[in-house]
Design an enzyme around this catalytic site. Sequence first.
Site, PDB file in Angstrom:
ATOM      1  CG  HIS A   1       3.043  -4.104  -5.750  1.00  0.00           C
ATOM      2  ND1 HIS A   1       1.708  -4.430  -5.615  1.00  0.00           N
ATOM      3  CD2 HIS A   1       3.629  -5.207  -6.264  1.00  0.00           C
ATOM      4  CE1 HIS A   1       1.509  -5.677  -6.035  1.00  0.00           C
ATOM      5  NE2 HIS A   1       2.648  -6.162  -6.434  1.00  0.00           N
TER       6      HIS A   1
ATOM      7  CG  HIS B   1       1.169  -4.553  -0.391  1.00  0.00           C
ATOM      8  ND1 HIS B   1       2.244  -5.076  -1.022  1.00  0.00           N
ATOM      9  CD2 HIS B   1       0.402  -3.991  -1.358  1.00  0.00           C
ATOM     10  CE1 HIS B   1       2.160  -4.838  -2.326  1.00  0.00           C
ATOM     11  NE2 HIS B   1       1.042  -4.174  -2.552  1.00  0.00           N
TER      12      HIS B   1
ATOM     13  CG  ASN C   1      -4.481   0.353  -8.857  1.00  0.00           C
ATOM     14  OD1 ASN C   1      -4.993   1.138  -8.065  1.00  0.00           O
ATOM     15  ND2 ASN C   1      -4.532  -0.955  -8.702  1.00  0.00           N
TER      16      ASN C   1
ATOM     17  CG  ASP D   1      -3.631  -3.487  -0.825  1.00  0.00           C
ATOM     18  OD1 ASP D   1      -4.114  -2.721  -1.684  1.00  0.00           O
ATOM     19  OD2 ASP D   1      -2.946  -4.483  -1.111  1.00  0.00           O
TER      20      ASP D   1
ATOM     21  CG  ASN E   1      -0.099  -9.450  -5.891  1.00  0.00           C
ATOM     22  OD1 ASN E   1       0.768 -10.054  -5.276  1.00  0.00           O
ATOM     23  ND2 ASN E   1       0.131  -8.779  -7.011  1.00  0.00           N
TER      24      ASN E   1
ATOM     25  CG  HIS F   1      -6.510  -0.205  -4.569  1.00  0.00           C
ATOM     26  ND1 HIS F   1      -5.613   0.138  -5.548  1.00  0.00           N
ATOM     27  CD2 HIS F   1      -5.808  -0.939  -3.657  1.00  0.00           C
ATOM     28  CE1 HIS F   1      -4.424  -0.380  -5.266  1.00  0.00           C
ATOM     29  NE2 HIS F   1      -4.511  -1.033  -4.118  1.00  0.00           N
ATOM     30  CG  LEU F   2     -10.856   5.324  -2.718  1.00  0.00           C
ATOM     31  CD1 LEU F   2     -11.122   6.770  -2.296  1.00  0.00           C
ATOM     32  CD2 LEU F   2     -11.500   4.367  -1.720  1.00  0.00           C
ATOM     33  NE  ARG F   3     -10.836  -1.750  -7.067  1.00  0.00           N
ATOM     34  CZ  ARG F   3      -9.592  -2.221  -6.964  1.00  0.00           C
ATOM     35  NH1 ARG F   3      -8.595  -1.600  -7.561  1.00  0.00           N
ATOM     36  NH2 ARG F   3      -9.332  -3.322  -6.284  1.00  0.00           N
TER      37      ARG F   3
ATOM     38  CG  ASP G   1      -0.294  -0.770  -4.889  1.00  0.00           C
ATOM     39  OD1 ASP G   1       0.498  -1.570  -4.375  1.00  0.00           O
ATOM     40  OD2 ASP G   1      -1.523  -0.908  -4.835  1.00  0.00           O
TER      41      ASP G   1
END
Lengths: 184, 333, 500
Positions: C201, C262, C115, C357, C330, C83-85, C174
């Site tokens: 997920h 995951h 996401n 993750d 999570n 996740h690189l936001r 995800d």
Amino acid sequence: MTARQIMTTDDLRRAVVRISHEIVEKHGGTDRLAIVGIQRRGVPLAHRIADAIGQHEGVRPPVGALDITFYRDDLSMVAHQPIVKGTDLPFDVNVLTIVIVDDVLYTGRTARAAMDALMDFGRPSAIRLAVLVDRGHRELPIRADHVGKNVPTSRDEIVRVHVVEFDGVDEVLLDRLPTTEAKA
Amino acid sequence: MTPREDALTQGWHHRHLLDVDMLSASDIDLVMRTAVEMKEILGRPIPKVPTLRGTQVTILFYEASTRTRVSFEVAAKNLSADVVNIAASSSSVTKGESLVDTIRTVEALGADMIVMRHARSGAPYLAAQVFSGHVLNGGDGWHAHPTQALLDLFTLRDRLPGGKVAGRKIVILGDILHSRVARSNIWTLTTMGADLWLCGPPTLLRGLERWAGALPSNRRLTVTTDLRAALRGAHAVMALRLQQERMAGGLLPSLREYSLRYGLTATTLRWARADALVMHPGPMNEGVEIGPEIAAFERSVVTDQVANGVAVRMALLYLIAGSGPIEGGETHG
Amino acid sequence: MAETPRPGERVERFEVEDAWLVDPVNGLEGRGSLRVEGGRIVTVEWAGEPSGGAAAHEPPRTEPRPERPTVIVAPAFVDLHVHLRQPGREDAETVATGLAAAAHGGFGTVCAMANTTPAIDSTGLVEAVQELARASGSPVRLFTYGATSAGRAGQTLSQMGEMADAGAIGFSDDGSPVADASLFRNALAYAGALGRMLVEHPEDPALTKGAEANEGLVATILGLKGWPAAGEESAVARDLAILADVVASYPASAAPHLHLTHLSTAGSIDLVRRAKAAGLPVTCDVTPHHLALHEGWVAGDRRFAWEAADALWVGGRADAAPYDQSTRVNPPLRTPADALALWSGLRDGTVDAIVTDHAPHTQVDKLVEYGDAANGISGIETACSLVLAGVEAGLLPLRDAIRALTLGPRRVLGSVVATGRRGASESLVPGLVEGAAANLVVIDTADGWDVTPETLRSKGKNSPLLGRRLRGRVLATLVDGRFAYAELGGVEAALAAAAG
């Protein structure tokens, strides 16, 4: 150990007897008289004084135990709280003359706390103070009415009162303050 | 037990009271003994001592509560502490201030001790992480209610014949899953050697048998849905409050069915010992988890619990206010 | 090469002597030396015969453990799940900081989840993220997923075809499952026809509503709302049943590929094992934190899963304070037994890949009540060390671990990356053979590193490993013949030590 005995078992017994006579003499009898020991070693000393009075007067004054922990003025300075030993005053303190008994009189702060504590239980007609050893260095305007022995000390010394009930022997020692206690 | 771990000779050395699982049997004994002395103070004409004069106790409650908050407040005032009350509804909490910011603000306002209640399990640990003073957990989520468990223990020792819980069969009845009171009592009562039983409908016991199975054999904990088996021979029964919202979650069919199957009534109490004590941490739903005839009867110690709560909280405030590194506590002038 | 090379600088000359070379592509490992010139491997010299064969199914503890050099050279790692936001939460991570963190962790390829805010559900966003990667100057390759559903809202399909054309390597919501089973079924078929996998997920939201930690001993004691293993396993079972349905009922050209990400429980691994045995087109991955950590970390237990399995925490004092928000993730950290089952899935090939993750968060989102803290661990930089700790403990042969970080994920990606824009140039995971582009990681297993806010390149400092010293230090990451990360002083020191 560098401890030096400054009162023997016999010295201690004689001091208790003398104090018991002084108390009765000063109070003018045993009527409305009560003895209150300060936890922890003041309590057995108070019982012995009461026993001695009972022997020579035929009347044993009532005895109480006073825990002054909640009244100490140094709680924020000690590393952790003293363990509370308990207060037991099996009489109404109003209109009694109360003799507070402690083992050592030093700064006077314990005696101050004891008076505050007693006053929370009522209004005694008088409060007197009896100690086995007065070692000087008062920090408050307090003096004892009855003293077993005056012992000049320096601040880096410690007076250790031993009583049979807790220590297995009656004696008083003068010792150097260990460095760890000096820090505390 | 090594002397260093023995609180009765070495004194108290917990900086905070976040959970009871950290307390040894001797720690608990010290609390009980100190609470006895506090009870003596409560019996005086003026039940007040100057012990915590100059200490600011901030009571920070994020959940509605009357009895715990008032009990802490009375306890702190009896020890002459200055009490600041912050209720979530009247503070910036509702404006979205974070817990950490609130704690820092409370500290800047001079708090020495924080008594905290929060709906989230573990929140007092976050407070303790950022606060330089002492934190007392007044109840966090489902996790812990240390002062309640300690006052329950105090009440049991006061009222059980022989004055001890070791070997006594004690039952906690009801919504164990969501109960911080139950979780804290599991620690204190098993630490003190009680034969502890947890009883309720299966949906409210989820996971607890796994916990019972994982405990070392010197802790006695039994989990059952069978009320009769739980009550048989019990010395004391503690009924827990049943929350209305459990119905919405599908955990129970109805309050009525719960009350019929798991309510503590004169009838069901007959399965326990004739002298069994009845406890409840309050507030009670009379007619749901406890019958009105039981709530008020002679072996109910509910009002003792309330009164003892003040003494136990005084003892804890006193002990924690002075907790620091180990030192001899007897030298005085 | 007196100066430390900058990221992106071409590797003119780079030599590793007397190292342990691991080549999962050709199934070889052994002692040897390797030299890179002009961005390509020019010589590979094996000292003696490398042990060969892709014998990935040996029991781990019987594997001969020859005295080997402490420096490992392997293909640079591939991470299927980060996740690189960016866009939206540049305070938590950016593409540039995320790629720097990846390179520090030994990764040469990362696949970014969709996401973000807004979710990557259109061609414009797919292209924008690719552009950010180019602009960062990092040679680390970035692939992007598109969201499965429009806006990740779980209602309708996203612009799958257009995003596939723009380079999306697969689709995933995800962060959340595709809760609607019907939409999931359609997404699987539609993506399959595009030659794209669906990364799911697995989580049954009804069983995990409000959950704070694994439903088990630790959550019960700590009073945290439980996230039951069944909440994952029932979703895995649903997903596999639907996959079988798509295989059976849709045109063969739909060729669905389901990738379950995951996985965290023993039961999930069993379900996938059986599905693979039945021939279903399913792959799966696990994370380093689910492999090495366990639910006890929530209570302050700081032992690795394999150290805690025989003596679970059951209350009372632990190594650290409980409710450390950095342990909130999570799916949640599971039991030590679950962790051991994940290792077992890696050993027998049920698990195809290890993914990080990587989920960076700001302190504002983490330093709150445990149940309010954002889910996720900033993990791309600690992944290598955690996996090597398991190797050290005998849970997995080194070559299988390297395989799960390289060839395993490469094969999950399949042929799709060859058509992706940035994957076209060179093979993602070349073997250690002369003439191949230098896509390499160099790791010193003798040395450790301190995990601190300063040593982590990621903006996300949310790691439960903060304050801990981990074995296994990445000395250099080379991608497509360029330096992505290099600690050259370290390289020289380690090589000198190895030579001495």
